[in-house]
Design a protein around this motif. Structure first.
Motif, PDB file in Angstrom:
ATOM      1  N   GLN A 148       0.839  -1.208   0.000  1.00  0.00           N
ATOM      2  CA  GLN A 148       0.000   0.000   0.000  1.00  0.00           C
ATOM      3  C   GLN A 148       0.870   1.252   0.000  1.00  0.00           C
ATOM      4  O   GLN A 148       0.608   2.202  -0.748  1.00  0.00           O
ATOM      5  CB  GLN A 148      -0.906   0.021   1.236  1.00  0.00           C
ATOM      6  N   LYS A 149       1.914   1.230   0.815  1.00  0.00           N
ATOM      7  CA  LYS A 149       2.821   2.383   0.915  1.00  0.00           C
ATOM      8  C   LYS A 149       3.543   2.607  -0.411  1.00  0.00           C
ATOM      9  O   LYS A 149       3.662   3.737  -0.883  1.00  0.00           O
ATOM     10  CB  LYS A 149       3.825   2.159   2.040  1.00  0.00           C
ATOM     11  N   ARG A 150       4.004   1.534  -1.030  1.00  0.00           N
ATOM     12  CA  ARG A 150       4.692   1.651  -2.324  1.00  0.00           C
ATOM     13  C   ARG A 150       3.757   2.242  -3.380  1.00  0.00           C
ATOM     14  O   ARG A 150       4.157   3.112  -4.163  1.00  0.00           O
ATOM     15  CB  ARG A 150       5.207   0.289  -2.775  1.00  0.00           C
ATOM     16  N   LEU A 151       2.518   1.754  -3.411  1.00  0.00           N
ATOM     17  CA  LEU A 151       1.554   2.269  -4.384  1.00  0.00           C
ATOM     18  C   LEU A 151       1.272   3.745  -4.126  1.00  0.00           C
ATOM     19  O   LEU A 151       1.238   4.547  -5.057  1.00  0.00           O
ATOM     20  CB  LEU A 151       0.249   1.463  -4.341  1.00  0.00           C
ATOM     21  N   GLN A 152       1.100   4.088  -2.877  1.00  0.00           N
ATOM     22  CA  GLN A 152       0.837   5.487  -2.523  1.00  0.00           C
ATOM     23  C   GLN A 152       1.986   6.389  -2.974  1.00  0.00           C
ATOM     24  O   GLN A 152       1.758   7.472  -3.518  1.00  0.00           O
ATOM     25  CB  GLN A 152       0.618   5.589  -1.020  1.00  0.00           C
ATOM     26  N   GLU A 153       3.204   5.942  -2.780  1.00  0.00           N
ATOM     27  CA  GLU A 153       4.370   6.722  -3.204  1.00  0.00           C
ATOM     28  C   GLU A 153       4.380   6.902  -4.719  1.00  0.00           C
ATOM     29  O   GLU A 153       4.687   7.992  -5.221  1.00  0.00           O
ATOM     30  CB  GLU A 153       5.656   6.054  -2.725  1.00  0.00           C
ATOM     31  N   ILE A 154       4.068   5.845  -5.447  1.00  0.00           N
ATOM     32  CA  ILE A 154       4.028   5.937  -6.906  1.00  0.00           C
ATOM     33  C   ILE A 154       2.939   6.902  -7.355  1.00  0.00           C
ATOM     34  O   ILE A 154       3.155   7.735  -8.245  1.00  0.00           O
ATOM     35  CB  ILE A 154       3.795   4.540  -7.530  1.00  0.00           C
ATOM     36  N   MET A 155       1.785   6.839  -6.714  1.00  0.00           N
ATOM     37  CA  MET A 155       0.668   7.687  -7.134  1.00  0.00           C
ATOM     38  C   MET A 155       0.889   9.154  -6.772  1.00  0.00           C
ATOM     39  O   MET A 155       0.307  10.022  -7.400  1.00  0.00           O
ATOM     40  CB  MET A 155      -0.639   7.149  -6.550  1.00  0.00           C
ATOM     41  N   GLN A 156       1.717   9.403  -5.776  1.00  0.00           N
ATOM     42  CA  GLN A 156       1.993  10.783  -5.390  1.00  0.00           C
ATOM     43  C   GLN A 156       3.134  11.411  -6.182  1.00  0.00           C
ATOM     44  O   GLN A 156       3.324  12.602  -6.151  1.00  0.00           O
ATOM     45  CB  GLN A 156       2.311  10.866  -3.894  1.00  0.00           C
ATOM     46  N   SER A 157       3.869  10.570  -6.924  1.00  0.00           N
ATOM     47  CA  SER A 157       5.008  11.110  -7.684  1.00  0.00           C
ATOM     48  C   SER A 157       4.595  11.534  -9.063  1.00  0.00           C
ATOM     49  O   SER A 157       3.557  11.286  -9.547  1.00  0.00           O
ATOM     50  CB  SER A 157       6.127  10.082  -7.763  1.00  0.00           C
TER      51      SER A 157
END
Length: 157
Positions: A148-157
């Motif tokens: 979830q954290k990895r996906l969130q980081e990708i979506m925020q970049s």
């Protein structure tokens, strides 16, 4: 805030119907407790598809709200009646006219589901991720905080 929860409920109704259709079209597998390995590149592809799915869902919400409102319902009232109709332990007083309108709206919303289902399937079909893999990643995201954290980081970049 109240409008958002009503919209969410309408979306949940769509999502439940979509999940049911997908489940009917997919082989049933036991829940997997093992960690799913996902490369950054694959997670980026998933994020792109996820964003497109969100857009389809937003359009679906808009169309469903329009159906509810065109029938003369306030979204909150429709939601109250609909939740009571789905829960045998919940009772709500309605007029015969409201019952009739509710049934008509539900029938129309159900008739819209195949269109939204098809749009979601097309989003996945036009991506580099199979339906099975998309569903596997979506399930993994529900239970894996690291993913979830990895996906969130990708979506925020």
């Amino acid at each position: 805030m109240r409008m958002k929860s009503v919209i969410s409920s309408l979306l949940i109704m769509l999502a439940i119907g979509t999940a049911t259709v997908q489940a009917q079209n997919s082989p049933i597998a036991a829940p997997q407790q093992q960690k799913v390995e996902v490369s950054d590149a694959e997670l980026e592809k998933f994020a792109e598809v996820f964003q497109q799915m969100r857009m389809v869902n937003q359009e679906a919400q808009k169309e469903m709200m329009q159906v509810v409102q065109e029938e003369g319902f306030e979204l909150q009232r429709f939601n109250e009646i609909h939740q009571a109709s789905m829960d045998p332990n919940k009772e709500i007083e309605t007029t015969p006219e409201e019952d009739k309108k509710h049934q008509k709206v539900v029938k129309e919303l159900e008739s819209m589901q195949p269109k939204f289902q098809k749009e979601m399937e097309e989003v996945i079909a036009n991506s580099d991720i199979s339906m099975q893999r998309y569903q596997q990643l979506a399930m993994a995201l529900r239970t894996d905080p690291e993913l979830q954290k990895r996906l969130q980081e990708i979506m925020q970049s």
